[in-house]
Design a protein around this motif. Structure first.
Motif, PDB file in Angstrom:
ATOM      1  N   ASP A   3     -55.448  27.040 -79.557  1.00 41.75           N
ATOM      2  CA  ASP A   3     -54.690  27.928 -79.339  1.00 41.75           C
ATOM      3  C   ASP A   3     -54.553  29.126 -78.914  1.00 41.75           C
ATOM      4  O   ASP A   3     -53.451  29.896 -79.708  1.00 41.75           O
ATOM      5  CB  ASP A   3     -53.188  27.610 -79.574  1.00 41.75           C
ATOM      6  N   THR A   4     -56.168  29.804 -78.681  1.00 42.78           N
ATOM      7  CA  THR A   4     -55.782  31.229 -78.186  1.00 42.78           C
ATOM      8  C   THR A   4     -54.916  31.808 -76.221  1.00 42.78           C
ATOM      9  O   THR A   4     -54.797  30.577 -75.721  1.00 42.78           O
ATOM     10  CB  THR A   4     -57.038  31.755 -78.468  1.00 42.78           C
ATOM     11  N   TRP A   5     -55.527  32.802 -76.265  1.00 35.65           N
ATOM     12  CA  TRP A   5     -54.904  33.757 -75.065  1.00 35.65           C
ATOM     13  C   TRP A   5     -56.144  33.238 -73.952  1.00 35.65           C
ATOM     14  O   TRP A   5     -57.673  32.509 -74.523  1.00 35.65           O
ATOM     15  CB  TRP A   5     -55.174  34.882 -74.967  1.00 35.65           C
ATOM     16  N   SER A   6     -56.040  32.718 -72.659  1.00 32.99           N
ATOM     17  CA  SER A   6     -57.240  32.893 -71.282  1.00 32.99           C
ATOM     18  C   SER A   6     -57.232  34.424 -71.453  1.00 32.99           C
ATOM     19  O   SER A   6     -56.489  35.207 -71.978  1.00 32.99           O
ATOM     20  CB  SER A   6     -56.682  32.439 -70.850  1.00 32.99           C
ATOM     21  N   PRO A   7     -58.995  34.463 -71.117  1.00 33.94           N
ATOM     22  CA  PRO A   7     -59.445  36.145 -71.227  1.00 33.94           C
ATOM     23  C   PRO A   7     -58.758  36.443 -70.021  1.00 33.94           C
ATOM     24  O   PRO A   7     -58.395  37.422 -69.800  1.00 33.94           O
ATOM     25  CB  PRO A   7     -60.707  36.094 -71.023  1.00 33.94           C
ATOM     26  N   ARG A  42     -63.049  36.718 -79.550  1.00 40.43           N
ATOM     27  CA  ARG A  42     -61.755  36.681 -80.393  1.00 40.43           C
ATOM     28  C   ARG A  42     -61.175  37.613 -79.017  1.00 40.43           C
ATOM     29  O   ARG A  42     -61.204  38.205 -79.290  1.00 40.43           O
ATOM     30  CB  ARG A  42     -61.155  37.439 -81.200  1.00 40.43           C
ATOM     31  N   LEU A  43     -59.863  36.468 -79.239  1.00 37.12           N
ATOM     32  CA  LEU A  43     -58.889  37.666 -77.857  1.00 37.12           C
ATOM     33  C   LEU A  43     -58.059  37.520 -78.196  1.00 37.12           C
ATOM     34  O   LEU A  43     -57.224  36.989 -78.812  1.00 37.12           O
ATOM     35  CB  LEU A  43     -58.528  36.890 -76.799  1.00 37.12           C
ATOM     36  N   VAL A  44     -57.040  38.988 -78.354  1.00 40.33           N
ATOM     37  CA  VAL A  44     -55.811  39.525 -78.572  1.00 40.33           C
ATOM     38  C   VAL A  44     -55.646  40.334 -77.261  1.00 40.33           C
ATOM     39  O   VAL A  44     -55.916  41.437 -76.320  1.00 40.33           O
ATOM     40  CB  VAL A  44     -56.098  41.307 -79.761  1.00 40.33           C
ATOM     41  N   ARG A  45     -53.436  39.840 -77.416  1.00 38.33           N
ATOM     42  CA  ARG A  45     -53.070  40.559 -76.275  1.00 38.33           C
ATOM     43  C   ARG A  45     -52.643  41.926 -76.853  1.00 38.33           C
ATOM     44  O   ARG A  45     -51.509  41.554 -77.993  1.00 38.33           O
ATOM     45  CB  ARG A  45     -51.766  39.962 -75.698  1.00 38.33           C
ATOM     46  N   GLY A  46     -52.425  43.052 -76.056  1.00 39.86           N
ATOM     47  CA  GLY A  46     -52.051  44.239 -76.120  1.00 39.86           C
ATOM     48  C   GLY A  46     -50.882  44.181 -75.239  1.00 39.86           C
ATOM     49  O   GLY A  46     -51.084  44.133 -74.238  1.00 39.86           O
ATOM     50  N   ARG A  47     -49.217  44.916 -75.625  1.00 39.57           N
ATOM     51  CA  ARG A  47     -48.658  45.439 -74.687  1.00 39.57           C
ATOM     52  C   ARG A  47     -47.649  45.703 -75.323  1.00 39.57           C
ATOM     53  O   ARG A  47     -47.378  46.392 -76.162  1.00 39.57           O
ATOM     54  CB  ARG A  47     -47.581  43.764 -75.093  1.00 39.57           C
ATOM     55  N   ALA A  94     -58.298  31.889 -84.043  1.00 37.73           N
ATOM     56  CA  ALA A  94     -57.731  30.388 -83.511  1.00 37.73           C
ATOM     57  C   ALA A  94     -55.944  30.467 -83.313  1.00 37.73           C
ATOM     58  O   ALA A  94     -54.879  29.347 -82.876  1.00 37.73           O
ATOM     59  CB  ALA A  94     -57.505  29.170 -84.577  1.00 37.73           C
ATOM     60  N   GLU A  95     -55.882  31.207 -82.624  1.00 39.40           N
ATOM     61  CA  GLU A  95     -54.060  31.618 -82.685  1.00 39.40           C
ATOM     62  C   GLU A  95     -54.038  33.390 -81.850  1.00 39.40           C
ATOM     63  O   GLU A  95     -55.079  33.753 -81.043  1.00 39.40           O
ATOM     64  CB  GLU A  95     -52.915  32.303 -83.487  1.00 39.40           C
ATOM     65  N   ARG A  96     -53.181  32.611 -81.043  1.00 40.04           N
ATOM     66  CA  ARG A  96     -52.253  33.567 -79.415  1.00 40.04           C
ATOM     67  C   ARG A  96     -51.628  34.661 -80.246  1.00 40.04           C
ATOM     68  O   ARG A  96     -50.563  34.906 -80.561  1.00 40.04           O
ATOM     69  CB  ARG A  96     -51.647  33.061 -78.032  1.00 40.04           C
ATOM     70  N   VAL A  97     -52.763  36.092 -80.750  1.00 44.97           N
ATOM     71  CA  VAL A  97     -52.205  37.064 -81.301  1.00 44.97           C
ATOM     72  C   VAL A  97     -52.074  38.066 -80.399  1.00 44.97           C
ATOM     73  O   VAL A  97     -52.312  38.325 -79.406  1.00 44.97           O
ATOM     74  CB  VAL A  97     -53.050  37.603 -82.746  1.00 44.97           C
TER      75      VAL A  97
END
Length: 144
Positions: free
Chosen positions: A3-7, A19-24, A84-87
Motif C-alpha cells: 500500500d505505497t504511493w504512486s510514483p 521505495r517511494l516516500v512523499r515529502g511535504r 510496504a506503506e505510504r510514508v
C-alpha cells in the motif's frame, strides 16, 4: 500486496531501491489522493494530531535534529516502512529539513553521501537541503 504511493503522486521521491516516500510542507494543504499510513514530522514543537500514525522528530527550522541517535532510529524505521506503506516526511516548508531527511534516506538506500543532496534535488525539489550545515550533515553521513 503493498500500500505505497504512486510514483506520480505529488511530492513523491523514488529511491534507488524503488521505495517511494512523499515529502511535504505542512504549511501547504494536504495533497489530493491517498493519505499517508505513517508520517515523520520534523518540527521544533509537537505537530498537530492527524488520523494516521506519526513520529515526531524534534528538528528546529534551519537546524539539525536535536538528537542524531533519535534521527537515525526514526529515519531508519521510515525507510523500512516505505517498502510496504505510504510514508510521508514533512516539515513546515517541505524543503530544508524534509530534503535533509530524504537525503539521509537516500544514503540508507545506497546513494553515496556525497551524492545524496544532488539526488534529492534532482528527484524531489531543486531547493531541497537549504543550509550548509544540512548539506554537511548528509555529506559526512551525520545521519548515520
Amino acid at each position: 500486496m503493498t500500500d505505497t504511493w504512486s510514483p506520480t503522486d505529488v511530492g513523491v521521491l523514488r529511491l534507488p531501491s524503488g521505495r517511494l516516500v512523499r515529502g511535504r510542507g505542512l504549511r501547504r494543504p494536504l495533497p489530493e489522493g491517498p493519505a499517508p499510513t505513517y508520517a515523520v514530522y520534523l518540527l521544533g514543537r509537537q505537530p498537530p494530531e492527524v488520523p494516521w500514525e506519526t513520529r515526531w522528530l524534534r528538528w528546529p527550522d534551519f537546524r539539525l535534529p536535536s538528537s542524531r541517535a533519535q534521527a537515525r532510529e526514526v529515519l531508519t524505521d521510515a525507510w523500512r516502512r516505505a517498502a510496504a506503506e505510504r510514508v510521508e516526511i514533512a516539515c513546515g516548508g517541505g524543503r530544508g529539513r524534509t530534503g535533509t531527511a530524504l537525503a539521509c534516506l537516500a544514503v540508507l538506500d545506497g546513494v553515496p553521501p556525497q551524492e545524496a543532496v544532488t539526488y534529492v534535488r534532482a528527484h524531489y525539489d531543486r531547493h531541497a537541503v537549504e543550509t550548509p550545515w544540512q548539506r554537511r550533515y548528509v555529506r559526512q553521513a551525520g545521519c548515520w
